[in-house]
Design a protein around this motif. Structure first.
Motif, PDB file in Angstrom:
ATOM      1  N   ALA C  21       0.839  -1.205   0.000  1.00  0.00           N
ATOM      2  CA  ALA C  21       0.000   0.000   0.000  1.00  0.00           C
ATOM      3  C   ALA C  21       0.871   1.250   0.000  1.00  0.00           C
ATOM      4  O   ALA C  21       0.518   2.267  -0.605  1.00  0.00           O
ATOM      5  CB  ALA C  21      -0.925   0.006   1.207  1.00  0.00           C
ATOM      6  N   ARG C  30      -2.979   0.984  -4.371  1.00  0.00           N
ATOM      7  CA  ARG C  30      -3.177   1.175  -2.932  1.00  0.00           C
ATOM      8  C   ARG C  30      -4.534   0.666  -2.494  1.00  0.00           C
ATOM      9  O   ARG C  30      -4.665   0.030  -1.440  1.00  0.00           O
ATOM     10  CB  ARG C  30      -3.032   2.659  -2.574  1.00  0.00           C
ATOM     11  CG  ARG C  30      -1.622   3.162  -2.773  1.00  0.00           C
ATOM     12  CD  ARG C  30      -1.571   4.655  -2.515  1.00  0.00           C
ATOM     13  NE  ARG C  30      -0.580   5.305  -3.355  1.00  0.00           N
ATOM     14  CZ  ARG C  30       0.691   5.420  -3.040  1.00  0.00           C
ATOM     15  NH1 ARG C  30       1.128   4.950  -1.911  1.00  0.00           N
ATOM     16  NH2 ARG C  30       1.536   6.005  -3.859  1.00  0.00           N
ATOM     17  N   VAL C  34      -5.147  -2.206   0.226  1.00  0.00           N
ATOM     18  CA  VAL C  34      -5.990  -2.007   1.417  1.00  0.00           C
ATOM     19  C   VAL C  34      -7.087  -3.059   1.459  1.00  0.00           C
ATOM     20  O   VAL C  34      -7.402  -3.612   2.517  1.00  0.00           O
ATOM     21  CB  VAL C  34      -6.587  -0.582   1.416  1.00  0.00           C
ATOM     22  CG1 VAL C  34      -7.668  -0.462   2.449  1.00  0.00           C
ATOM     23  CG2 VAL C  34      -5.498   0.429   1.689  1.00  0.00           C
TER      24      VAL C  34
END
Lengths: 113, 171, 91
Positions: C21, C30, C34
């Protein structure tokens, strides 16, 4: 060590190792689309192995309500994780983020995007 | 009405299994009230249809899930092998898979099954062109092109589901 | 003991996912990291429940799974339409 501990130990530790492998794959693979494949290992088999490893001792101790909760978590994750992956892939593809391809068996959609 | 009752039954069973408290009258009736409220809101939102509560799938989906599970395990072993090899030996491939399903529900089940098996990922669904699939290796892409999963998803749709989808589409 | 080892493995996986991330060149990398990162704490919650002998943690894991899904969809919708309230028909 009775067999319940052994089975649940193998499943939980194996699942934890698979999560590490999946996370390692996201670091290793070259672009977003291939990384999503690695992430789906974490979402499918690793999740199943850990939750099954937790369910075995509960089932053996007769706590079936806890087992049902574990099954609910698994079903819910397996229903939603493909939708999340699809949304990420779809958003990337239509934000004109080209995948790195070896073979494109469509009529050139990988470049057009 | 049958659908609403089915949803109510499903919600009640879920609540009973998750709470695990059966000897408290107040909690029991509050649970019943929240189930009824959920069904009422779902009716007002008009989401109780063949997609919201697909009762027509019936036993077919129960037969399909174990097969899908075996496929997921096989695909996982394949992808893990790719990830742990010292030299990366992937060949990302993009294909279109023409859908054989007749209803949107069948297409969504097919696309989600493709995404759920690691190594293949659906990127776009189009009625004419089919599903755009990104595969980690050429072999995985050819596995999708054999249409095995496609045919099984098409077999999930009974004639009743198809008739229902037609009826729901034309207002 | 086995649950402690499992929890340790999950913590390592969380570390790797977080580093993706942080590294991820694009925004969607990212988001993907996540999305994977939140699955591991969910499993960690379940394992921790067994480690401490408190199965109530499973309820937290269940709620966590629900919130995770809605969060990812909301972020992606915002990414696509730059607005959370607008429907597809009007944009």
């Amino acid at each position: 060590m009775d067999w319940v501990t052994i089975v649940s130990g193998v499943l939980v530790i194996g699942g934890a190792m698979l999560t590490v492998v999946g996370a390692y794959g996201t670091l290793r693979l070259p672009d977003l689309y291939t990384r999503l494949h690695a992430a789906s290992v974490t979402d499918t088999l690793a999740t199943f192995m850990i939750l099954a490893g937790l369910a075995v001792p509960s089932l053996f101790a007769g706590e079936w309500l806890i087992t049902v909760k574990l099954v609910f978590i698994l079903i819910f994750l397996w229903f939603t994780s493909p939708i999340a992956s699809y949304s990420v892939g779809h958003a990337a593809f239509f934000a004109a983020q080209k995948p790195k391809l070896d073979h494109d068996l469509t009529d050139g959609e990988g470049d057009a995007a | 009405m049958v659908r609403a009752l089915g949803l109510l039954f499903f919600l009640a069973v879920t609540w009973l299994l998750l709470s695990g408290i059966y000897d408290n009258n107040l909690l029991f009736w509050l649970g019943a009230a929240s189930c009824l409220l959920c069904v009422f809101i779902a009716r007002r939102m008009d989401v109780i249809d063949h997609e919201g509560t697909p009762l027509e799938l019936g036993w077919r989906i129960i037969v399909y899930w174990p097969w899908l599970f075996v496929e997921i395990v096989k695909a996982n072993i394949d992808v893990i092998g790719h990830l742990l090899r010292p030299t990366l030996n992937i060949s990302p491939t993009l294909i279109r898979s023409k859908t054989l399903q007749r209803t949107d529900l069948g297409r969504v089940i097919y696309a989600n099954s493709i995404t759920l098996t690691p190594g293949t990922l659906s990127l776009d669904i189009d009625d004419e062109k089919g599903i755009l699939v990104h595969a980690l290796s050429r072999a995985g892409a050819e596995g999708v092109l054999t249409d095995d999963m496609n045919r099984r998803c098409a077999a999930l749709e009974s004639d009743r589901l198809h008739a229902r989808a037609q009826k729901d589409r034309t207002p | 003991m086995i649950f402690a080892i499992g929890a340790l493995g999950l913590l390592v996986a969380m570390l790797l996912a977080l580093s993706r991330a942080l590294l991820g060149p694009t925004l969607l990398d990212r988001v993907m990291a996540v999305n994977m990162f939140v699955t591991t704490p969910l499993l960690l919650l379940a394992v921790l429940g067994y480690l401490g002998g408190r199965p109530e943690f499973l309820d937290l894991a269940l709620v966590y799974a629900l919130m995770n899904f809605i969060g990812i969809i909301a972020v992606l919708k915002y990414f696509r339409y730059r607005d959370l309230g607008q429907s597809r028909a009007r944009s």
